[in-house]
Scaffold this motif. Structure first.
Motif, PDB file in Angstrom:
ATOM      1  N   ALA A 148      30.887  51.021  41.525  1.00 62.71           N
ATOM      2  CA  ALA A 148      31.914  50.270  42.247  1.00 62.71           C
ATOM      3  C   ALA A 148      32.107  48.905  41.602  1.00 62.71           C
ATOM      4  CB  ALA A 148      31.512  50.113  43.708  1.00 62.71           C
ATOM      5  N   LEU A 149      33.354  48.475  41.462  1.00 61.00           N
ATOM      6  CA  LEU A 149      33.662  47.141  40.954  1.00 61.00           C
ATOM      7  C   LEU A 149      33.538  46.141  42.092  1.00 61.00           C
ATOM      8  CD1 LEU A 149      34.745  45.276  38.678  1.00 61.00           C
ATOM      9  CD2 LEU A 149      37.050  45.786  39.526  1.00 61.00           C
ATOM     10  N   ILE A 150      32.660  45.155  41.928  1.00 58.95           N
ATOM     11  CA  ILE A 150      32.404  44.145  42.960  1.00 58.95           C
ATOM     12  C   ILE A 150      32.478  42.778  42.291  1.00 58.95           C
ATOM     13  CG2 ILE A 150      30.769  43.329  44.692  1.00 58.95           C
ATOM     14  CD1 ILE A 150      29.492  46.207  44.492  1.00 58.95           C
ATOM     15  N   CYS A 151      33.462  41.984  42.686  1.00 62.37           N
ATOM     16  CA  CYS A 151      33.636  40.705  42.015  1.00 62.37           C
ATOM     17  C   CYS A 151      34.566  39.808  42.827  1.00 62.37           C
ATOM     18  CB  CYS A 151      34.228  40.915  40.623  1.00 62.37           C
ATOM     19  SG  CYS A 151      35.843  41.707  40.626  1.00 62.37           S
ATOM     20  N   PHE A 152      34.653  38.546  42.415  1.00 58.27           N
ATOM     21  CA  PHE A 152      35.665  37.642  42.966  1.00 58.27           C
ATOM     22  C   PHE A 152      36.885  37.642  42.056  1.00 58.27           C
ATOM     23  CE2 PHE A 152      37.649  33.430  43.390  1.00 58.27           C
ATOM     24  CZ  PHE A 152      38.003  33.497  44.728  1.00 58.27           C
ATOM     25  N   ALA A 153      36.707  37.273  40.802  1.00 54.67           N
ATOM     26  CA  ALA A 153      37.760  37.404  39.793  1.00 54.67           C
ATOM     27  C   ALA A 153      37.429  38.588  38.894  1.00 54.67           C
ATOM     28  CB  ALA A 153      37.864  36.126  38.966  1.00 54.67           C
ATOM     29  N   GLY A 154      38.437  39.354  38.521  1.00 56.29           N
ATOM     30  CA  GLY A 154      38.231  40.557  37.743  1.00 56.29           C
ATOM     31  C   GLY A 154      37.781  40.297  36.319  1.00 56.29           C
ATOM     32  N   PRO A 155      37.238  41.322  35.645  1.00 56.12           N
ATOM     33  CA  PRO A 155      36.741  41.145  34.265  1.00 56.12           C
ATOM     34  C   PRO A 155      37.824  40.674  33.301  1.00 56.12           C
ATOM     35  CG  PRO A 155      35.995  43.234  35.208  1.00 56.12           C
ATOM     36  CD  PRO A 155      36.983  42.677  36.160  1.00 56.12           C
ATOM     37  N   ARG A 156      39.045  41.173  33.454  1.00 54.06           N
ATOM     38  CA  ARG A 156      40.111  40.768  32.538  1.00 54.06           C
ATOM     39  C   ARG A 156      40.424  39.281  32.660  1.00 54.06           C
ATOM     40  NH1 ARG A 156      45.704  43.686  33.470  1.00 54.06           N
ATOM     41  NH2 ARG A 156      45.513  42.429  35.370  1.00 54.06           N
ATOM     42  N   VAL A 157      40.434  38.772  33.896  1.00 60.55           N
ATOM     43  CA  VAL A 157      40.701  37.352  34.109  1.00 60.55           C
ATOM     44  C   VAL A 157      39.596  36.504  33.504  1.00 60.55           C
ATOM     45  CG1 VAL A 157      41.008  35.554  35.864  1.00 60.55           C
ATOM     46  CG2 VAL A 157      42.019  37.822  36.194  1.00 60.55           C
ATOM     47  N   ILE A 158      38.345  36.935  33.671  1.00 62.36           N
ATOM     48  CA  ILE A 158      37.217  36.174  33.127  1.00 62.36           C
ATOM     49  C   ILE A 158      37.240  36.169  31.602  1.00 62.36           C
ATOM     50  CG2 ILE A 158      34.694  36.077  32.986  1.00 62.36           C
ATOM     51  CD1 ILE A 158      34.613  37.232  35.809  1.00 62.36           C
ATOM     52  N   GLU A 159      37.543  37.338  31.002  1.00 61.66           N
ATOM     53  CA  GLU A 159      37.606  37.406  29.536  1.00 61.66           C
ATOM     54  C   GLU A 159      38.698  36.490  28.982  1.00 61.66           C
ATOM     55  OE1 GLU A 159      38.048  41.472  28.426  1.00 61.66           O
ATOM     56  OE2 GLU A 159      35.890  41.834  28.366  1.00 61.66           O
ATOM     57  N   GLN A 160      39.845  36.448  29.658  1.00 68.94           N
ATOM     58  CA  GLN A 160      40.929  35.583  29.200  1.00 68.94           C
ATOM     59  C   GLN A 160      40.592  34.103  29.388  1.00 68.94           C
ATOM     60  OE1 GLN A 160      44.305  36.962  31.448  1.00 68.94           O
ATOM     61  NE2 GLN A 160      44.632  38.757  30.140  1.00 68.94           N
ATOM     62  N   GLY A 168      29.464  47.283  31.532  1.00 67.47           N
ATOM     63  CA  GLY A 168      29.215  47.488  32.957  1.00 67.47           C
ATOM     64  C   GLY A 168      29.200  46.222  33.777  1.00 67.47           C
ATOM     65  N   PHE A 169      29.756  45.148  33.243  1.00 69.53           N
ATOM     66  CA  PHE A 169      29.760  43.862  33.942  1.00 69.53           C
ATOM     67  C   PHE A 169      30.496  43.984  35.276  1.00 69.53           C
ATOM     68  CE2 PHE A 169      31.675  39.568  34.565  1.00 69.53           C
ATOM     69  CZ  PHE A 169      30.505  38.846  34.700  1.00 69.53           C
ATOM     70  N   GLN A 170      29.902  43.426  36.342  1.00 68.25           N
ATOM     71  CA  GLN A 170      30.439  43.401  37.704  1.00 68.25           C
ATOM     72  C   GLN A 170      30.490  44.782  38.363  1.00 68.25           C
ATOM     73  OE1 GLN A 170      34.180  41.269  37.060  1.00 68.25           O
ATOM     74  NE2 GLN A 170      33.266  39.421  37.911  1.00 68.25           N
ATOM     75  N   ARG A 171      29.841  45.746  37.777  1.00 70.18           N
ATOM     76  CA  ARG A 171      29.720  47.050  38.425  1.00 70.18           C
ATOM     77  C   ARG A 171      28.459  47.069  39.293  1.00 70.18           C
ATOM     78  NH1 ARG A 171      34.354  50.283  38.223  1.00 70.18           N
ATOM     79  NH2 ARG A 171      35.543  49.512  36.444  1.00 70.18           N
ATOM     80  N   ALA A 172      28.373  48.049  40.195  1.00 62.69           N
ATOM     81  CA  ALA A 172      27.301  48.078  41.192  1.00 62.69           C
ATOM     82  C   ALA A 172      25.921  48.079  40.542  1.00 62.69           C
ATOM     83  CB  ALA A 172      27.470  49.299  42.092  1.00 62.69           C
TER      84      ALA A 172
END
Length: 321
Positions: free
Chosen positions: A225-237, A246-250
């Motif tokens: 499950a993806l669990i986060c505040f800001a998504g991985p794409r936003v953080i990478e940018q 597997g960053f931010q996955r359960a």
């Protein structure tokens, strides 16, 4: 006019042609691309039978599998103000609400119910990601608080199944105000000494993660499950770096101490029952009930013999004596 070509041949072709297969009979797994028959998928709680990928499941389907016998009672939720900001983008907010209600068959993005789970009485709430991405608006806040108040009134634990894209932008600051409201409700549960269990499902993001989804006494998540505040794409940018696998996955969050368990959906009910009965200092759950004892059947002759009279004997019995 050629009678055979224009009438007979089309008629024969229509009788023996194959009928079109409905589109909703098969579902392709997004992880392994396996085609799954809809009944087989539903029986497996929308989990792929080939790769164990956990797909979306509606709150009603989840509750039917969670509560004993699939029996539960919905809790009434106070109605909020409709379209308080008169919001409009490409469509008006009420139009988007009606479209979501037609497609899902639900009134809003959260369902709250009460019932028994493994003979353990609970109050549960679940978000529906297919309803406007499970976004948190005033109704969701009211539903969460209604469930908490019902749990306190009945002295039952509260179980929350989260799935959301965050706050609902059509309600602006009123949506963000649900974060402190739900946090206060959780404090009410703690003051009453009642357990609050959170099950994070895919995806749980934004303001939901920043409020009631991460405040449980026990934090459980479904696999991958993806669990986060800001998504991985936003953080990478933002940081301009590649994130770990597997960053931010359960499983990643479990390894880094943000979760207590990662549990398969098929084992979720037994896991919750065990935890809740331990926290409530109850006896272990009964795995199965023994059948009721069959009443002793009396012999037909003995039942018909009058009280005090000797039973009749047959010549065969006299010979044996």
């Amino acid at each position: 006019m050629n009678w055979i070509s224009n009438y007979v041949r089309p008629k024969i072709n229509s009788l023996f042609s194959k009928h079109d297969t409905p589109d909703n009979l098969w579902t392709k797994c997004p992880e392994c691309n396996t085609m799954l028959f809809h009944r087989e998928l539903a029986d497996n709680l929308n989990v792929c039978t080939n790769c164990d990928h956990h797909m979306h499941i509606t709150p009603r389907a989840r509750f039917s599998a969670l509560f004993d016998g699939g029996v539960f009672s919905e809790i009434k939720v106070p109605e909020p103000i409709e379209d308080p900001l008169k919001f409009r983008d490409q469509k008006r907010y009420p139009e988007r609400m009606k479209a979501a209600q037609r497609s899902t068959g639900e009134k809003e993005a959260m369902l709250v119910a009460e019932g028994e789970m493994g003979r353990t009485p609970i109050v549960a709430a679940a978000q529906d990601f297919s309803f406007m991405a499970g976004s948190m608006g005033m109704y969701v806040g009211n539903a969460f608080i209604a469930g908490v108040e019902r749990a306190i009134a009945l002295k039952r634990p509260f179980v929350m199944f989260s799935a959301a894209g965050g706050a609902r932008m059509q309600e602006g600051i009123l949506s963000l105000m649900q974060m402190p409201r739900t946090t206060v409700a959780i404090e009410m549960l703690k003051e009453a000494g009642l357990p609050y269990i959170v099950v994070l499902t895919h995806p749980t993001t934004g303001g939901v993660t920043a409020s009631y989804a991460m405040l449980g006494d026990v934090q459980i998540a479904e696999p991958n499950a993806l669990i986060c505040f800001a998504g991985p794409r936003v953080i990478e940018q933002t940081i301009r770096e590649k994130l770990p696998e597997g960053f931010q996955r359960a499983e990643y969050l479990l390894d880094h101490g943000m979760l207590d368990r990662v549990t398969h959906r098929g084992q979720m009910k037994s896991e919750l029952v065990t935890i809740l009965r331990m926290l409530g200092q109850m006896t272990p759950a009964v795995a199965g009930d023994l059948p009721a004892p069959t009443p002793e059947v009396k012999p037909l002759e003995a039942a018909k013999t009058p009280e005090g009279a000797k039973p009749k004997t047959t010549p065969a019995k006299d010979a044996q004596k």
